[in-house]
Design a protein around this motif. Structure first.
Motif, PDB file in Angstrom:
ATOM      1  N   PHE A 152      49.391  50.444 -14.822  1.00  0.00           N
ATOM      2  CA  PHE A 152      48.787  50.872 -13.573  1.00  0.00           C
ATOM      3  C   PHE A 152      49.823  50.992 -12.468  1.00  0.00           C
ATOM      4  CE2 PHE A 152      44.924  49.031 -15.552  1.00  0.00           C
ATOM      5  CZ  PHE A 152      44.110  50.130 -15.433  1.00  0.00           C
ATOM      6  N   PHE A 204      45.280  49.415 -10.031  1.00  0.00           N
ATOM      7  CA  PHE A 204      44.172  48.470 -10.177  1.00  0.00           C
ATOM      8  C   PHE A 204      44.030  47.635  -8.904  1.00  0.00           C
ATOM      9  CE2 PHE A 204      42.440  44.342 -11.389  1.00  0.00           C
ATOM     10  CZ  PHE A 204      41.322  44.712 -12.115  1.00  0.00           C
ATOM     11  N   PHE A 228      42.575  49.606  -6.158  1.00  0.00           N
ATOM     12  CA  PHE A 228      41.130  49.783  -6.284  1.00  0.00           C
ATOM     13  C   PHE A 228      40.385  48.495  -5.917  1.00  0.00           C
ATOM     14  CE2 PHE A 228      37.090  50.342  -8.475  1.00  0.00           C
ATOM     15  CZ  PHE A 228      36.766  51.613  -8.050  1.00  0.00           C
ATOM     16  N   VAL A 229      40.947  47.365  -6.301  1.00  0.00           N
ATOM     17  CA  VAL A 229      40.312  46.084  -5.969  1.00  0.00           C
ATOM     18  C   VAL A 229      40.204  45.943  -4.451  1.00  0.00           C
ATOM     19  CG1 VAL A 229      40.679  43.587  -5.947  1.00  0.00           C
ATOM     20  CG2 VAL A 229      40.913  44.859  -8.065  1.00  0.00           C
ATOM     21  N   ALA A 278      33.616  55.716  -7.523  1.00  0.00           N
ATOM     22  CA  ALA A 278      33.254  55.711  -8.942  1.00  0.00           C
ATOM     23  C   ALA A 278      34.095  56.738  -9.691  1.00  0.00           C
ATOM     24  CB  ALA A 278      31.770  56.016  -9.100  1.00  0.00           C
ATOM     25  N   LEU A 279      34.236  57.922  -9.088  1.00  0.00           N
ATOM     26  CA  LEU A 279      35.030  58.956  -9.748  1.00  0.00           C
ATOM     27  C   LEU A 279      36.507  58.602  -9.729  1.00  0.00           C
ATOM     28  CD1 LEU A 279      33.239  62.158  -8.521  1.00  0.00           C
ATOM     29  CD2 LEU A 279      33.138  61.072 -10.743  1.00  0.00           C
ATOM     30  N   ILE A 319      41.679  56.788 -12.167  1.00  0.00           N
ATOM     31  CA  ILE A 319      42.694  55.740 -12.314  1.00  0.00           C
ATOM     32  C   ILE A 319      42.869  55.383 -13.787  1.00  0.00           C
ATOM     33  CG2 ILE A 319      43.111  53.296 -11.893  1.00  0.00           C
ATOM     34  CD1 ILE A 319      42.078  53.662  -9.094  1.00  0.00           C
ATOM     35  N   LEU A 320      41.722  55.249 -14.489  1.00  0.00           N
ATOM     36  CA  LEU A 320      41.806  54.888 -15.907  1.00  0.00           C
ATOM     37  C   LEU A 320      42.482  55.994 -16.714  1.00  0.00           C
ATOM     38  CD1 LEU A 320      38.326  53.236 -16.370  1.00  0.00           C
ATOM     39  CD2 LEU A 320      40.537  52.145 -16.596  1.00  0.00           C
ATOM     40  N   ALA A 321      42.165  57.236 -16.372  1.00  0.00           N
ATOM     41  CA  ALA A 321      42.775  58.339 -17.109  1.00  0.00           C
ATOM     42  C   ALA A 321      44.282  58.371 -16.867  1.00  0.00           C
ATOM     43  CB  ALA A 321      42.141  59.660 -16.694  1.00  0.00           C
ATOM     44  N   LEU A 358      37.726  55.707  -9.933  1.00  0.00           N
ATOM     45  CA  LEU A 358      37.947  54.714 -10.992  1.00  0.00           C
ATOM     46  C   LEU A 358      38.228  55.411 -12.321  1.00  0.00           C
ATOM     47  CD1 LEU A 358      37.822  51.785 -12.010  1.00  0.00           C
ATOM     48  CD2 LEU A 358      35.390  52.074 -12.303  1.00  0.00           C
ATOM     49  N   VAL A 359      37.437  56.441 -12.609  1.00  0.00           N
ATOM     50  CA  VAL A 359      37.663  57.190 -13.846  1.00  0.00           C
ATOM     51  C   VAL A 359      39.052  57.825 -13.819  1.00  0.00           C
ATOM     52  CG1 VAL A 359      36.779  58.988 -15.335  1.00  0.00           C
ATOM     53  CG2 VAL A 359      35.195  57.639 -13.987  1.00  0.00           C
ATOM     54  N   GLY A 398      47.164  45.256 -18.294  1.00  0.00           N
ATOM     55  CA  GLY A 398      48.298  46.083 -17.910  1.00  0.00           C
ATOM     56  C   GLY A 398      48.430  46.236 -16.410  1.00  0.00           C
ATOM     57  N   TYR A 440      46.121  55.782 -16.237  1.00  0.00           N
ATOM     58  CA  TYR A 440      46.683  54.609 -16.917  1.00  0.00           C
ATOM     59  C   TYR A 440      47.185  54.978 -18.307  1.00  0.00           C
ATOM     60  CZ  TYR A 440      46.416  50.178 -19.518  1.00  0.00           C
ATOM     61  OH  TYR A 440      46.676  49.097 -20.320  1.00  0.00           O
ATOM     62  N   PHE A 441      46.362  55.732 -19.035  1.00  0.00           N
ATOM     63  CA  PHE A 441      46.745  56.034 -20.407  1.00  0.00           C
ATOM     64  C   PHE A 441      47.833  57.109 -20.466  1.00  0.00           C
ATOM     65  CE2 PHE A 441      42.610  54.048 -21.012  1.00  0.00           C
ATOM     66  CZ  PHE A 441      42.993  53.065 -21.898  1.00  0.00           C
TER      67      PHE A 441
END
Lengths: 520, 477
Positions: free
Chosen positions: A189, A131, A134-135, A172-173, A178-180, A175-176, A70, A182-183
């Motif tokens: 993203f 995404f 973040f990359v 690291a946080l 970003i994922l949250a 990233l979490v 995505g 996303y949904f």
């Protein structure tokens, strides 16, 4: 296409150097400089083609990249990122030029790291996909890690590992977070489709904010900065102070404020004191530093405190001031690091006690140093003044936050004058030490490095309008997003009006000053 | 009634069997150069890989031998993982064995046997077949771990692996027996049908826990991981690479198949256990890895930690969770074999460089070696743009989707912890001066080819993840 060219041109330089490194040091330096300059020239096209009448993203490219996750290759710039992109492309060739003779081992690796770093930083400022952001955010760590770790000072390994671990812990946080997001964003993203309110917005805000606060660095997350700045080679310090720190403040403008306005409002009373502590603490610690580079490093903590303060005023004057101050800090602190590097190359010492009376021996150096010092202090007529003034004005507007903080922050301006001028006095005036008598003044290359920076220092100080013009609409959009919260309602409107008044005030002051100067 | 056999479904397994027979026969003739056995292994595994990829693309599905053996995209994807690992291990083994003048025939034979065992495990649609595959694989590995029998460390590794492995097999078998007692069958889909929601007999639960213990030993999950560092350290480095890659993937293949397909109605019970195990495995593996001074032990603990990341995918227990675990295993196998390969490449006149401090100054004096090592370590640490980042990201994403935010937070913090010890090797290579001049042996060409392939794989999957991500997403049973 233009924007992609700007982002990936330095990467092309990395490949070119990797293939042609056999041709010798001067070829490597030549390629790096040509690529650096070319990138800057191409990026000027972004400026000339920029439409200042709209807040939407421009030069947008969107292409499918990993449909299974995505995420897409989606880039674009607005009036805020435009300036950071230009700052990056502007400082990189200067860094290459500044490192011309000072890198003894692994020159090709150094130039490759520098150019790879440029691609990473540009990517961070242009990414419109979480995404992708973040990359770039993470991949930029690797070249910086090598720059400090291989070409740095004595404690370079400690400094570089600390730098990487601090940043990674924060990301690291993120990233979490970003994922949250996303949904909650319909499995995408894409930043441009993100619109709140989000569930758990407080936690999400913190997940992003801590990552950015470490990067800025906001007190008390700042301890990596003095180590990294001091141990990094000159070019590394310039990029670190000039651009990398701005990734943190940029992240706050791009993500924290517009995406989570309610959380931002609630955390403001917590963040603002931290920013003010950073301003005062950074200034006080800078004052007692015996090492020039460390002094400049701590002054960054203080300056960045101003930027965060302005951002959380959440009105046009404050945020425009902050964005302008990001550029200003990049220019003047970058210039300070360059100057410290130049004197270090000559004397192999950065201790203030080792110097004194340099003004007699190195007049050009002293003059340039003077201008940069004054710009860093915020002398009217130079760039630092405009930014700091707007930030304080925005913060002072009714309803932003308690005025006591603004008063304290203003004290930081005075402290800045104290530590900078005191340092300048000890280095430049007084008796000239015997060991320093043979120090040569700046050569042509070094003057070429400094002149463009001086040009902008004066330009922004005298006539900041073109800079503010381009960012106005984009900042305005951020302001409306961060104030959409119904709870603020009327107060928000009033803040808007007040701050607009304040903005006019700034411009009036500017005009008066120009007139006065003209009369003189 | 004669069983009708669809030979086409069994092609990859048959090719491997044929290859191992050829290797066995050729090893009998003393007049033949033994170096050819390695190439035979590579060619055989390469053909099997190609066939597996073709079958995967065609989406072949079918069962054999009374529903005991199931070929589907899931098993075929795992075949790809095993065969890629086998090829890479064979490539890094050739010079390693000839350098030490070891007997090569049984070595490749055992590797092929182990590969066959792994393929059986991935395709096992019946607990007994899974157990047979597991034993075929494990027995070959016990011998391989102790392959340098004149080296006490290697013998100790073999012995330790055998004792603990046999113990684990017993647990596993006992678990199968209890599940049979509870469900009345050992066929995977039939078990799922037999277990209806209200009927959660204690037998089934006990069996399930024993299976977790058995798998836990095989794939080195904390607290069943103690054998791994000793075995990795003592075993020949190529075998350490092999054990850490394919067999771990095979263990997870059976783990995923049995728990997702046979025991979905017990998901509430096992997923909470798996979550705890995943957190423990990541944290313990990464924290202990920090304290290691030997690079092989460090990689051993790191591979324990990586099993924890794969468990996140299993804990998520959704389609993305399965395919993310599969993608992660593929990526992990390539980068881990690559890292061990770089360790082999760093061989000096006095033997292998096994202490991290031996790598000081390699960055400038052995740029190629340092570059390979750096790429592998950055990928293991999960930095973009490498495959390791994509793998981790996808695993985390699946777990967030399943609502296991805390698990992801622990995983993400662990990523930061792991960066510390991976980067320490990079620090040593690039930023420290060597204490003594070590004379390195010349690079063997086959080893370099293996490393180049691994590096290309790691970067290619990192930049264009769709190449492997889409196949992985199409491979959920």
């Amino acid at each position: 296409m233009l924007l992609s060219t700007v982002i990936f041109l330095p990467l092309l330089g990395v490949i070119a150097i990797a293939l042609l490194r056999g041709l010798g040091a001067s070829a490597v330096k030549g390629i790096a400089l040509v690529i650096g300059l070319l990138t800057f020239i191409v990026s000027l096209g972004l400026y000339t083609g920029f439409d200042a009448t709209t807040a939407t993203f421009q030069n947008v490219t969107q292409q499918a990249w990993i449909p299974g996750l995505g995420t897409s290759y989606h880039i674009g710039i607005d009036g805020i990122s435009l300036w950071l992109v230009l700052l990056t492309t502007f400082l990189t060739p200067l860094c290459i030029l500044a490192a011309w003779n000072s890198i003894e081992k692994g020159l090709s690796g150094f130039m490759m790291s520098l150019l790879a770093l440029e691609t990473g930083m540009l990517g961070v400022f242009c990414a419109l996909d979480l995404f992708l952001f973040f990359v770039f955010w993470e991949s930029m760590l690797i070249p910086m890690y090598f720059l400090i770790g291989i070409w740095g000072g004595e404690r370079r390994i400690y400094a570089t590992v600390k730098f990487v671990l601090y940043t990674m812990a924060g990301s690291a946080l993120m990233l979490v977070g970003i994922l949250a997001l996303y949904f909650q964003n319909d499995n995408s993203f894409d930043l441009t489709t993100l619109s709140g309110p989000f569930e758990h917005s407080h936690l999400l805000f913190l997940a992003f904010f801590i990552a950015f606060a470490i990067k800025v660095p906001l007190f008390p997350f700042h301890t990596w900065l003095p180590d990294a700045h001091v141990e990094a080679p000159t070019a590394g310090s310039v990029i670190l102070a000039g651009v990398l720190l701005k990734m943190g403040t940029y992240g706050i403008i791009r993500f924290c404020l517009p995406l989570f306005p309610d959380a931002a409002a609630e955390f403001t009373p917590l963040i603002v004191p931290l920013a003010v502590i950073g301003i005062i603490y950074g200034a006080l610690v800078a004052m007692v530093q015996p090492d020039l580079k460390k002094l400049v490093a701590y002054s960054s903590v203080s300056h960045l405190g101003f930027v965060v303060l302005g951002l959380f005023s959440k009105n046009p004057a404050g945020i425009q001031g902050s964005v302008l101050q990001m550029i200003n800090h990049g220019l003047s602190t970058g210039a300070l690091f360059l100057l410290v590097g130049m004197i270090y190359e000559r004397r192999h010492s950065r201790m203030i006690v080792d110097f004194g009376g340099l003004a007699k021996r190195m007049p050009i150096f002293a003059t340039i140093f003077m201008v940069v010092t004054l710009s860093s202090i915020g002398l009217p007529g130079l760039n630092g003044f405009v930014g700091e003034y707007m930030i304080l004005l925005g913060s002072f507007v009714q309803g932003a936050f308690s005025k006591i903080y603004v008063v304290l922050a203003t004290a930081g301006v005075i402290l800045a004058a104290v530590y900078m001028l005191w340092m300048f006095q000890r280095v430049m005036f007084g008796t000239l030490d015997k060991t320093n008598e043979a120090l040569p003044d700046l050569n042509a290359r070094e003057i070429v490095v400094m002149l463009p920076i001086l040009l902008f220092i004066v330009w922004i100080g005298v006539y900041p309008k073109p800079f503010l013009n381009k960012m106005e609409k984009s900042v305005g959009l951020v302001v409306t997003q961060v104030q959409t919260e119904p709870a603020i309602g009327r107060a928000g409107e009033r803040i808007q009006q007040d701050s607009e008044l304040a903005l006019h005030g700034t411009q009036r002051v500017q005009h008066e000053k120009i007139e006065k100067e003209a009369q003189q | 009634m004669p069983i009708e056999i669809n030979w086409q479904l069994l092609m990859p397994e048959l090719i491997i069997t044929l290859t191992l027979l050829i290797v066995l026969v050729f090893d009998l003739f003393d007049s033949i150069s033994k170096a050819i056995l390695g190439w035979m292994t590579i060619v055989g595994a390469g053909i099997a890989l190609w066939v597996s990829i073709q079958m995967h693309q065609a989406g072949t599905v079918g069962t054999q031998f009374n529903d005991m053996f199931k070929v589907d995209n899931f098993s075929l994807f795992f075949n790809i993982i095993f065969l890629v690992s086998t090829i890479l291990v064979a490539l890094i083994s050739m010079s390693y064995l000839s350098r030490d003048d070891r007997k090569q025939g049984p070595y490749y034979l055992l590797i092929l046997l182990a590969t066959l065992g792994m393929m059986l495990m991935a395709a096992g649609n019946e607990l007994i077949i899974v157990f047979l595959g597991l034993e075929l694989m494990s027995l070959s590995l016990y011998v391989l771990a102790g392959y340098f029998r004149d080296n006490p460390a290697s013998s100790e590794a073999g012995m330790k692996y055998l004792l603990l492995g046999a113990f684990a097999s017993a647990f596993f078998l006992y678990g199968i027996a209890l599940i049979y007692g509870g469900a009345g069958t050992t066929n995977v889909p039939a078990i799922a049908e037999a277990i209806t929601a209200p009927n959660k007999s204690p037998l089934l639960l006990a069996g399930m826990f024993l299976l977790i213990v058995g798998f836990g030993f095989k794939v080195a999950i904390v607290p069943f991981h103690q054998w791994a560092p000793d075995v990795y350290e003592g075993a020949p480095t190529t075998i350490a690479a092999f054990i850490s890659a394919g067999p771990k993937a095979a263990g997870f293949a059976a783990f995923l198949r049995i728990f997702m397909e046979a025991l979905p109605s017990l998901q509430v019970e096992w997923s909470s256990v798996v979550i705890v195990l995943a957190m423990l495995t990541m944290t313990v593996g990464n924290v202990i890895a920090i304290a290691q001074t030997s690079i092989k032990r460090m990689l051993a603990y790191s591979s324990i930690a990586h099993a924890g990341y794969v468990l996140i995918g299993l804990a998520a227990a959704n389609n993305d969770g399965i395919s993310s675990a599969m993608l992660y295993l593929l990526v992990y196998c390539v980068m881990n074999i690559g890292a061990f390969g770089a360790v082999i490449l760093a061989k000096t006149e006095d033997g292998e460089s096994l202490m991290i401090s031996d790598y000081a100054g390699l960055g400038l004096r052995k740029p190629l070696l340092a570059m390979f090592m750096t790429i592998m370590l950055l990928s293991l640490a999960g930095f973009p743009p490498t495959a390791g980042f994509v793998g981790k990201f996808y695993v985390f994403k699946s777990a967030v989707q399943a609502g296991h935010i805390w698990l992801v937070i622990v995983g993400a913090i662990n990523t930061a912890i792991s960066a510390f010890y991976y980067l320490r090797v990079v620090v040593t290579m690039y930023m420290r001066e060597p204490e003594e001049e070590l004379s390195f042996t010349a690079y063997p060409s086959t080893l370099v080819v293996g490393l180049v392939l691994a590096a290309i794989g790691v970067l290619l999957i990192g930049i264009l993840p769709s190449l492997m991500l889409t196949p992985a997403q199409n491979s959920v049973f």
